[in-house]
Design a protein around this motif. Sequence first.
Motif, PDB file in Angstrom:
ATOM      1  N   GLY A   1       0.803  -1.221   0.000  1.00 27.87           N
ATOM      2  CA  GLY A   1       0.000   0.000   0.000  1.00 27.87           C
ATOM      3  C   GLY A   1       0.830   1.263   0.000  1.00 27.87           C
ATOM      4  N   LEU A   2       2.049   1.200  -0.576  1.00 29.61           N
ATOM      5  CA  LEU A   2       2.964   2.330  -0.566  1.00 29.61           C
ATOM      6  C   LEU A   2       3.156   2.906  -1.965  1.00 29.61           C
ATOM      7  CD1 LEU A   2       5.816   0.798   1.655  1.00 29.61           C
ATOM      8  CD2 LEU A   2       3.960   2.310   2.408  1.00 29.61           C
ATOM      9  N   GLU A   3       3.502   4.184  -2.014  1.00 27.05           N
ATOM     10  CA  GLU A   3       4.008   4.771  -3.246  1.00 27.05           C
ATOM     11  C   GLU A   3       5.477   4.365  -3.373  1.00 27.05           C
ATOM     12  OE1 GLU A   3       2.204   6.206  -5.368  1.00 27.05           O
ATOM     13  OE2 GLU A   3       0.500   7.127  -4.365  1.00 27.05           O
ATOM     14  N   GLY A   4       6.006   4.464  -4.600  1.00 26.37           N
ATOM     15  CA  GLY A   4       7.331   3.927  -4.839  1.00 26.37           C
ATOM     16  C   GLY A   4       8.479   4.814  -4.412  1.00 26.37           C
ATOM     17  N   TYR A   5       8.648   5.939  -5.086  1.00 26.71           N
ATOM     18  CA  TYR A   5       9.843   6.763  -4.889  1.00 26.71           C
ATOM     19  C   TYR A   5       9.465   8.224  -5.056  1.00 26.71           C
ATOM     20  CZ  TYR A   5      14.257   9.120  -6.119  1.00 26.71           C
ATOM     21  OH  TYR A   5      15.314   9.984  -6.186  1.00 26.71           O
ATOM     22  N   ALA A   6      10.065   9.085  -4.246  1.00 24.14           N
ATOM     23  CA  ALA A   6       9.828  10.522  -4.383  1.00 24.14           C
ATOM     24  C   ALA A   6      11.066  11.290  -3.972  1.00 24.14           C
ATOM     25  CB  ALA A   6       8.627  10.966  -3.547  1.00 24.14           C
ATOM     26  N   GLY A   7      11.137  12.506  -4.473  1.00 21.24           N
ATOM     27  CA  GLY A   7      12.162  13.456  -4.069  1.00 21.24           C
ATOM     28  C   GLY A   7      11.514  14.799  -3.859  1.00 21.24           C
ATOM     29  N   GLN A   8      12.206  15.861  -4.257  1.00 19.07           N
ATOM     30  CA  GLN A   8      11.684  17.215  -4.131  1.00 19.07           C
ATOM     31  C   GLN A   8      11.501  17.747  -5.552  1.00 19.07           C
ATOM     32  OE1 GLN A   8      14.764  16.288  -2.246  1.00 19.07           O
ATOM     33  NE2 GLN A   8      13.094  15.369  -1.050  1.00 19.07           N
ATOM     34  N   PHE A   9      10.268  17.707  -6.032  1.00 16.69           N
ATOM     35  CA  PHE A   9      10.004  17.915  -7.449  1.00 16.69           C
ATOM     36  C   PHE A   9       9.152  19.141  -7.749  1.00 16.69           C
ATOM     37  CE2 PHE A   9      10.386  13.048  -7.480  1.00 16.69           C
ATOM     38  CZ  PHE A   9      11.766  13.104  -7.658  1.00 16.69           C
ATOM     39  N   LEU A  10       8.812  19.936  -6.749  1.00 19.73           N
ATOM     40  CA  LEU A  10       8.202  21.232  -7.010  1.00 19.73           C
ATOM     41  C   LEU A  10       9.238  22.100  -7.731  1.00 19.73           C
ATOM     42  CD1 LEU A  10       5.636  23.064  -6.178  1.00 19.73           C
ATOM     43  CD2 LEU A  10       7.181  24.009  -4.457  1.00 19.73           C
ATOM     44  N   PRO A  11       8.831  22.996  -8.636  1.00 22.15           N
ATOM     45  CA  PRO A  11       9.831  23.834  -9.305  1.00 22.15           C
ATOM     46  C   PRO A  11      10.410  24.898  -8.369  1.00 22.15           C
ATOM     47  CG  PRO A  11       7.626  24.371 -10.097  1.00 22.15           C
ATOM     48  CD  PRO A  11       7.497  23.141  -9.253  1.00 22.15           C
ATOM     49  N   TYR A  12      11.456  24.519  -7.657  1.00 17.73           N
ATOM     50  CA  TYR A  12      12.216  25.400  -6.771  1.00 17.73           C
ATOM     51  C   TYR A  12      13.625  24.810  -6.709  1.00 17.73           C
ATOM     52  CZ  TYR A  12      12.297  22.129  -2.838  1.00 17.73           C
ATOM     53  OH  TYR A  12      12.548  21.041  -2.030  1.00 17.73           O
ATOM     54  N   GLU A  13      14.479  25.312  -5.819  1.00 14.46           N
ATOM     55  CA  GLU A  13      15.871  24.883  -5.801  1.00 14.46           C
ATOM     56  C   GLU A  13      16.029  23.384  -5.568  1.00 14.46           C
ATOM     57  OE1 GLU A  13      20.024  25.180  -6.037  1.00 14.46           O
ATOM     58  OE2 GLU A  13      18.400  26.462  -6.730  1.00 14.46           O
TER      59      GLU A  13
ATOM     60  N   VAL B   1      20.196  30.457 -13.637  1.00 17.85           N
ATOM     61  CA  VAL B   1      20.456  29.088 -14.095  1.00 17.85           C
ATOM     62  C   VAL B   1      19.489  28.124 -13.418  1.00 17.85           C
ATOM     63  CG1 VAL B   1      22.115  27.184 -14.012  1.00 17.85           C
ATOM     64  CG2 VAL B   1      22.865  29.476 -14.699  1.00 17.85           C
ATOM     65  N   SER B   2      19.352  28.263 -12.102  1.00 18.91           N
ATOM     66  CA  SER B   2      18.474  27.370 -11.357  1.00 18.91           C
ATOM     67  C   SER B   2      17.016  27.514 -11.798  1.00 18.91           C
ATOM     68  CB  SER B   2      18.602  27.645  -9.859  1.00 18.91           C
ATOM     69  OG  SER B   2      17.821  26.744  -9.108  1.00 18.91           O
ATOM     70  N   LEU B   3      16.577  28.742 -12.047  1.00 21.41           N
ATOM     71  CA  LEU B   3      15.191  28.945 -12.494  1.00 21.41           C
ATOM     72  C   LEU B   3      14.940  28.252 -13.830  1.00 21.41           C
ATOM     73  CD1 LEU B   3      14.668  32.705 -11.548  1.00 21.41           C
ATOM     74  CD2 LEU B   3      13.576  30.722 -10.479  1.00 21.41           C
ATOM     75  N   VAL B   4      15.908  28.300 -14.730  1.00 27.81           N
ATOM     76  CA  VAL B   4      15.772  27.622 -16.014  1.00 27.81           C
ATOM     77  C   VAL B   4      15.659  26.113 -15.806  1.00 27.81           C
ATOM     78  CG1 VAL B   4      17.012  27.005 -18.129  1.00 27.81           C
ATOM     79  CG2 VAL B   4      16.881  29.391 -17.412  1.00 27.81           C
ATOM     80  N   VAL B   5      16.559  25.553 -15.001  1.00 27.95           N
ATOM     81  CA  VAL B   5      16.544  24.107 -14.759  1.00 27.95           C
ATOM     82  C   VAL B   5      15.211  23.687 -14.157  1.00 27.95           C
ATOM     83  CG1 VAL B   5      17.617  22.225 -13.475  1.00 27.95           C
ATOM     84  CG2 VAL B   5      19.051  23.976 -14.539  1.00 27.95           C
ATOM     85  N   GLN B   6      14.751  24.416 -13.161  1.00 27.64           N
ATOM     86  CA  GLN B   6      13.483  24.085 -12.507  1.00 27.64           C
ATOM     87  C   GLN B   6      12.328  24.045 -13.504  1.00 27.64           C
ATOM     88  OE1 GLN B   6      12.892  27.073  -9.467  1.00 27.64           O
ATOM     89  NE2 GLN B   6      15.065  26.960  -8.930  1.00 27.64           N
ATOM     90  N   ALA B   7      12.204  25.095 -14.318  1.00 26.74           N
ATOM     91  CA  ALA B   7      11.079  25.190 -15.243  1.00 26.74           C
ATOM     92  C   ALA B   7      11.106  24.073 -16.277  1.00 26.74           C
ATOM     93  CB  ALA B   7      11.088  26.560 -15.926  1.00 26.74           C
ATOM     94  N   VAL B   8      12.296  23.823 -16.845  1.00 27.48           N
ATOM     95  CA  VAL B   8      12.401  22.825 -17.912  1.00 27.48           C
ATOM     96  C   VAL B   8      12.176  21.423 -17.371  1.00 27.48           C
ATOM     97  CG1 VAL B   8      13.970  21.791 -19.590  1.00 27.48           C
ATOM     98  CG2 VAL B   8      13.904  24.281 -19.309  1.00 27.48           C
ATOM     99  N   VAL B   9      12.806  21.085 -16.258  1.00 32.56           N
ATOM    100  CA  VAL B   9      12.685  19.731 -15.717  1.00 32.56           C
ATOM    101  C   VAL B   9      11.256  19.469 -15.238  1.00 32.56           C
ATOM    102  CG1 VAL B   9      13.496  18.149 -13.927  1.00 32.56           C
ATOM    103  CG2 VAL B   9      15.120  19.619 -15.125  1.00 32.56           C
TER     104      VAL B   9
END
Length: 432
Positions: free
Chosen positions: A187-199, A389-397
Amino acid sequence: MRWTRAAGRGLLAAAVVLAGYAGLGSPAAGPVAHAGGRGPVTLVTAGDLTDYLDPVLEDWNRAHPGEEATLVELPDSADETRAQMVTGLRSGSSRFDVLNIDVAWTSEFAAAGWIAPVDPGRFPLDALLPPVVDTATFGGRLYAVPYVTNAGLLYYRSDVLAKEGERPPRTWAELERLAREVAPRYGLEGYAGQFLPYEGLTANATEAVRSAGGSLLGDEGATVTADSEATVQGLAFLADGVREGWIPEESLTWKEEESRQAFQDGRLLFLRNWPYVYALAGGEGSKVAGRFGAVPLPGPDGPGVSVLGGSNLAVSSLSRHPETAADLIAYLTGEQVQRRVLTEGALPPVRASLYADPELVRAFPHLPALRKSVLAAEPRPKSPRYDQVSLVVQAVVHDAMAGRQTPRQAVARLARELRSLAHEGAGPSRED
């Protein structure tokens, strides 16, 4: 001594949300020098959640009458912390002497002339974990001294893997298989990280790209290296996970705390997060206390690469007492205080010897895994325009993970926008 506390408190974490680009000046030509150079100093930092800095600075003040250190705590939101620091520095204020800055800000602050080069011989660089020193340099010079480090870890449900006769994953394929096949049975989800568009997403994406053998920038931001098959592979690992369901779509809205809470509440089989999670997930009220472990991040064919987080201590170019400021940095990076950084502040120290201390390893069982992660870690891309640079990476990913672009389309866009920043000084474009 007067202690100044701004509204808001929080962990001094590696992952940050950067404010808008503040503009660049000219780098300082050499170590800052003021008449006398000694006297009271101010240390400015993000919020100190555990209050460990109070007694650390009280000890300094007892030993240094006339050169007392005053702590200024800014909001716990790193974008607000950076914005307030930058506002003061650009205005010519000498309020702050020692700045506790995120490792990703060092290049920007150095290029702008806001922090002064420091003498490497004055600090215990040889006693530090080797990768952390690179985060404090810019243009071949030392502009800061590492104070706290951080590296991503893979947290896993040890009870679930034990029941299945499985070991923690060492490769992406093993992680995907367990997240896809084992997690649903419990009954678990598999894998997660920090995926909101921020640092945090920049950190997660950079880890995936570096683990695949790629990179985003070279020559301290002067060249773009993102347009490669390795970058496509790294982004595909994340985007395919969402599309195939073993990364929950909900995690596209998560930062550190949301993802930690999901793991701590017993909802995830695997979590990528920073070392601070270990104490909280093992604490009172956690549904996974005693039932989880932590290992280095996996990669395509074996152990992966984490990005280095943490903070560096720098002397403001506007400091009225830079000699005392440098002495305070030496004190804060000494072995005794570094031990307190870990035991009282619950933050990863930069002193290498502490990771092999038997007493500390017994108290903090994740230290060996953390040491491996730090030693294999890489800095985030160095650039005087790191915030953009970070803002670009966040938006694209984020667009790739949300299925709005394929990984290959996203990499082409990423390279194009990074080249725009590197060669034209333009801000990130908006594309659908």
